[in-house]
Design a protein around this motif. Structure first.
Motif, PDB file in Angstrom:
ATOM      1  N   ALA A  91       0.822  -1.219   0.000  1.00 33.19           N
ATOM      2  CA  ALA A  91       0.000   0.000   0.000  1.00 33.19           C
ATOM      3  C   ALA A  91       0.854   1.266   0.000  1.00 33.19           C
ATOM      4  N   ALA A  92       1.943   1.280   0.738  1.00 33.54           N
ATOM      5  CA  ALA A  92       2.820   2.456   0.779  1.00 33.54           C
ATOM      6  C   ALA A  92       3.461   2.724  -0.579  1.00 33.54           C
ATOM      7  N   TYR A  93       3.466   1.723  -1.448  1.00 35.72           N
ATOM      8  CA  TYR A  93       4.072   1.839  -2.769  1.00 35.72           C
ATOM      9  C   TYR A  93       3.015   2.097  -3.846  1.00 35.72           C
ATOM     10  N   GLY A  94       1.880   2.681  -3.452  1.00 38.41           N
ATOM     11  CA  GLY A  94       0.762   2.907  -4.367  1.00 38.41           C
ATOM     12  C   GLY A  94       1.106   3.730  -5.590  1.00 38.41           C
ATOM     13  N   ASP A  95       2.059   4.647  -5.480  1.00 39.65           N
ATOM     14  CA  ASP A  95       2.465   5.470  -6.622  1.00 39.65           C
ATOM     15  C   ASP A  95       3.385   4.730  -7.582  1.00 39.65           C
ATOM     16  N   TYR A  96       3.756   3.514  -7.233  1.00 40.66           N
ATOM     17  CA  TYR A  96       4.724   2.737  -8.009  1.00 40.66           C
ATOM     18  C   TYR A  96       4.056   1.426  -8.441  1.00 40.66           C
ATOM     19  N   PRO A  97       3.624   1.321  -9.685  1.00 46.83           N
ATOM     20  CA  PRO A  97       2.828   0.168 -10.100  1.00 46.83           C
ATOM     21  C   PRO A  97       3.597  -1.151 -10.233  1.00 46.83           C
ATOM     22  N   LEU A  98       4.912  -1.100 -10.373  1.00 45.42           N
ATOM     23  CA  LEU A  98       5.681  -2.339 -10.496  1.00 45.42           C
ATOM     24  C   LEU A  98       6.239  -2.720  -9.125  1.00 45.42           C
ATOM     25  N   HIS A  99       5.731  -3.820  -8.581  1.00 49.31           N
ATOM     26  CA  HIS A  99       6.151  -4.294  -7.270  1.00 49.31           C
ATOM     27  C   HIS A  99       7.030  -5.519  -7.440  1.00 49.31           C
ATOM     28  N   GLY A 100       8.098  -5.579  -6.646  1.00 49.36           N
ATOM     29  CA  GLY A 100       9.010  -6.702  -6.754  1.00 49.36           C
ATOM     30  C   GLY A 100       9.728  -6.962  -5.463  1.00 49.36           C
ATOM     31  N   SER A 101      10.857  -7.631  -5.597  1.00 51.06           N
ATOM     32  CA  SER A 101      11.649  -7.993  -4.431  1.00 51.06           C
ATOM     33  C   SER A 101      13.137  -7.835  -4.735  1.00 51.06           C
ATOM     34  N   ALA A 102      13.889  -7.663  -3.666  1.00 54.28           N
ATOM     35  CA  ALA A 102      15.349  -7.596  -3.761  1.00 54.28           C
ATOM     36  C   ALA A 102      15.922  -8.725  -2.922  1.00 54.28           C
ATOM     37  N   ALA A 103      16.979  -9.326  -3.399  1.00 52.30           N
ATOM     38  CA  ALA A 103      17.642 -10.420  -2.685  1.00 52.30           C
ATOM     39  C   ALA A 103      19.134 -10.370  -2.963  1.00 52.30           C
ATOM     40  N   LEU A 104      19.899 -10.969  -2.085  1.00 53.17           N
ATOM     41  CA  LEU A 104      21.345 -11.050  -2.281  1.00 53.17           C
ATOM     42  C   LEU A 104      21.682 -12.055  -3.372  1.00 53.17           C
ATOM     43  N   THR A 105      22.735 -11.785  -4.090  1.00 52.76           N
ATOM     44  CA  THR A 105      23.344 -12.771  -4.973  1.00 52.76           C
ATOM     45  C   THR A 105      24.375 -13.539  -4.143  1.00 52.76           C
ATOM     46  N   ALA A 106      25.019 -14.522  -4.732  1.00 53.93           N
ATOM     47  CA  ALA A 106      26.074 -15.249  -4.020  1.00 53.93           C
ATOM     48  C   ALA A 106      27.209 -14.285  -3.650  1.00 53.93           C
ATOM     49  N   ALA A 107      27.557 -13.385  -4.566  1.00 57.97           N
ATOM     50  CA  ALA A 107      28.596 -12.390  -4.270  1.00 57.97           C
ATOM     51  C   ALA A 107      28.148 -11.457  -3.152  1.00 57.97           C
ATOM     52  N   GLY A 108      26.870 -11.132  -3.133  1.00 51.79           N
ATOM     53  CA  GLY A 108      26.336 -10.296  -2.069  1.00 51.79           C
ATOM     54  C   GLY A 108      26.416 -10.980  -0.718  1.00 51.79           C
ATOM     55  N   GLN A 109      26.128 -12.272  -0.682  1.00 49.88           N
ATOM     56  CA  GLN A 109      26.237 -13.026   0.568  1.00 49.88           C
ATOM     57  C   GLN A 109      27.687 -13.049   1.047  1.00 49.88           C
TER      58      GLN A 109
END
Length: 122
Positions: A91-109
């Motif tokens: 709901a807080a992202y109502g102005d942004y129609p594309l919703h997704g997720s972020a996750a670490l890559t192996a390098a990020g881990q």
């Protein structure tokens, strides 16, 4: 097979190449947060590639967006707008129609583990 030059990062054989990643404070904060929770909500406008993250208040949404974009460019995080978080209220992202997720890559881990063990240099 000889390395030939310096800091190329491609041979993997000599162990002498530097593997240094420079992170801004917002990048480090998001990286560590992803190390704690595995997935973060992100969103964006259809006419922009800049991610939006509104869950933390230590930095501005613009700083978090830039940090997420750089984490992705550095290969430390993956932003996926085809995989929004289940059971998350966007709901807080109502102005942004594309919703997704972020996750670490192996390098990020690996980077999270290095930050946790070695700390970070300012």
């Amino acid at each position: 097979m000889g390395c030939g030059t310096s800091d190329c990062g491609t041979c993997g054989g000599c162990g002498g190449c530097r593997r240094e990643i420079v992170l801004t404070p917002p990048e480090a904060a998001l990286l560590l947060r992803l190390g704690e929770v595995a997935f973060l909500p992100v969103a964006r406008r259809r006419d922009s590639e800049t991610p939006v993250y509104l869950e933390e208040a230590d930095y501005s949404p613009e700083e978090y967006g830039e940090a997420l974009a750089w984490l992705q460019l550095k290969g430390l995080a993956r932003l996926d707008y085809d995989l929004p978080l289940r059971n998350f209220d966007y709901a807080a992202y109502g102005d942004y129609p594309l919703h997704g997720s972020a996750a670490l890559t192996a390098a990020g881990q690996e980077a999270v583990e290095a930050l946790e063990v070695q700390g970070a240099e300012a």
